[in-house]
Design a protein around this motif. Structure first.
Motif, PDB file in Angstrom:
ATOM      1  N   TRP A 171      -3.671  -5.224 -11.345  1.00  0.00           N
ATOM      2  CA  TRP A 171      -5.051  -5.665 -11.139  1.00  0.00           C
ATOM      3  C   TRP A 171      -5.187  -7.167 -11.395  1.00  0.00           C
ATOM      4  O   TRP A 171      -6.054  -7.834 -10.813  1.00  0.00           O
ATOM      5  CB  TRP A 171      -5.992  -4.908 -12.081  1.00  0.00           C
ATOM      6  N   SER A 172      -4.308  -7.703 -12.261  1.00  0.00           N
ATOM      7  CA  SER A 172      -4.401  -9.119 -12.625  1.00  0.00           C
ATOM      8  C   SER A 172      -4.018 -10.038 -11.471  1.00  0.00           C
ATOM      9  O   SER A 172      -4.306 -11.245 -11.511  1.00  0.00           O
ATOM     10  CB  SER A 172      -3.494  -9.413 -13.825  1.00  0.00           C
ATOM     11  N   PHE A 181      -7.860  -4.549  -0.419  1.00  0.00           N
ATOM     12  CA  PHE A 181      -7.602  -3.199   0.060  1.00  0.00           C
ATOM     13  C   PHE A 181      -6.301  -2.646  -0.509  1.00  0.00           C
ATOM     14  O   PHE A 181      -6.226  -1.469  -0.876  1.00  0.00           O
ATOM     15  CB  PHE A 181      -7.540  -3.196   1.594  1.00  0.00           C
ATOM     16  N   TRP A 182      -5.275  -3.500  -0.602  1.00  0.00           N
ATOM     17  CA  TRP A 182      -3.982  -3.015  -1.080  1.00  0.00           C
ATOM     18  C   TRP A 182      -4.067  -2.507  -2.511  1.00  0.00           C
ATOM     19  O   TRP A 182      -3.376  -1.549  -2.884  1.00  0.00           O
ATOM     20  CB  TRP A 182      -2.915  -4.106  -0.977  1.00  0.00           C
ATOM     21  N   MET A 183      -4.950  -3.132  -3.315  1.00  0.00           N
ATOM     22  CA  MET A 183      -5.079  -2.707  -4.704  1.00  0.00           C
ATOM     23  C   MET A 183      -5.797  -1.360  -4.787  1.00  0.00           C
ATOM     24  O   MET A 183      -5.433  -0.490  -5.586  1.00  0.00           O
ATOM     25  CB  MET A 183      -5.838  -3.765  -5.504  1.00  0.00           C
ATOM     26  N   THR A 184      -6.808  -1.177  -3.932  1.00  0.00           N
ATOM     27  CA  THR A 184      -7.501   0.114  -3.889  1.00  0.00           C
ATOM     28  C   THR A 184      -6.541   1.222  -3.485  1.00  0.00           C
ATOM     29  O   THR A 184      -6.517   2.302  -4.081  1.00  0.00           O
ATOM     30  CB  THR A 184      -8.672   0.050  -2.894  1.00  0.00           C
ATOM     31  N   ALA A 185      -5.719   0.935  -2.461  1.00  0.00           N
ATOM     32  CA  ALA A 185      -4.733   1.918  -2.002  1.00  0.00           C
ATOM     33  C   ALA A 185      -3.690   2.189  -3.080  1.00  0.00           C
ATOM     34  O   ALA A 185      -3.244   3.338  -3.260  1.00  0.00           O
ATOM     35  CB  ALA A 185      -4.065   1.417  -0.722  1.00  0.00           C
TER      36      ALA A 185
END
Length: 219
Positions: A171-172, A181-185
């Motif tokens: 997340w950092s 989007f890639w972090m949500t996925a």
């Protein structure tokens, strides 16, 4: 004295296999070192705070220690099989080391609000129950430690992969901007893997119970 009497005397005179036989075998030493890593990992993870907000570097180190400790599980098992050093102590301590690592990580994650308590509680009920059952079986006449079956081993793999992904503070990398989007996925996949591990956890627990209490009566 006939042959039957001699065989009977040999069985009576032969020492019963002890839990502590081969306690210092190299595969077991690897298992013990993994337990030590658990202590360091949990200490750093707690001090780092939720999602590593107190100390991001400490959270990265804790995640790496978790991955190392989880990976060494395969090393001691491989050594025990390759060098014929499978012991009752190893069969007992290996899954206990796994439980200390994964359950400890899940408790901290739930305390920090990173993972639902209901998930952790279901894991704890299964893990503690199976561990108690192992000791119960050992105390019975002729009882031996129940080795991990394939559903339990698969559960451990999914659990370790999911927790590793959750512990790594990716997340950092967002630099405080809107969640990409890639972090949500990434986190969707993370929790999906943990939930698959939970299903395998409950299923493997049922398999252990069946093999211990039901299957022997059918023979």
């Amino acid at each position: 004295m006939n042959t039957m009497d001699e065989n009977t005397m040999d069985k009576q005179s032969s020492p019963k296999s002890s839990l502590f036989d081969g306690w210092n075998a190299p595969p077991n030493l690897v298992t013990y070192s993994r337990i030590v890593l658990v202590v360091f990992f949990l200490t750093l993870d707690i001090l780092a705070g939720a999602w590593g907000e107190n100390n991001l570097t400490m959270r990265w180190v804790a995640a790496v220690l978790f991955i190392i400790a989880a990976s060494t599980d395969k090393i001691d098992g491989w050594m025990a099989r390759k060098y014929n050093q499978v012991t009752e102590m190893g069969k007992l301590m290996d899954p206990i080391a796994d439980k200390l690592l994964t359950c400890g990580a899940m408790i901290v994650c739930s305390a920090f609000g990173e993972l639902g308590w209901w998930v952790t509680i279901l894991f704890l009920i299964r893990e503690i129950g199976i561990t108690v059952m192992r000791f119960f079986v050992m105390e019975r006449p002729g009882g031996k430690v129940i080795a991990a079956a394939w559903p339990g081993k698969l559960k451990t793999v999914f659990q370790c992969v999911g927790l590793s992904m959750l512990l790594l503070p990716f997340w950092s990398l967002g630099n405080g901007q809107a969640t990409p989007f890639w972090m949500t996925a990434y986190y969707f996949l993370t929790y999906a893997i943990i939930y698959v591990a939970l299903v395998l956890c409950l299923y493997s627990g049922a398999v252990y119970l069946y093999n211990t209490f039901v299957a022997p009566k059918r023979k």
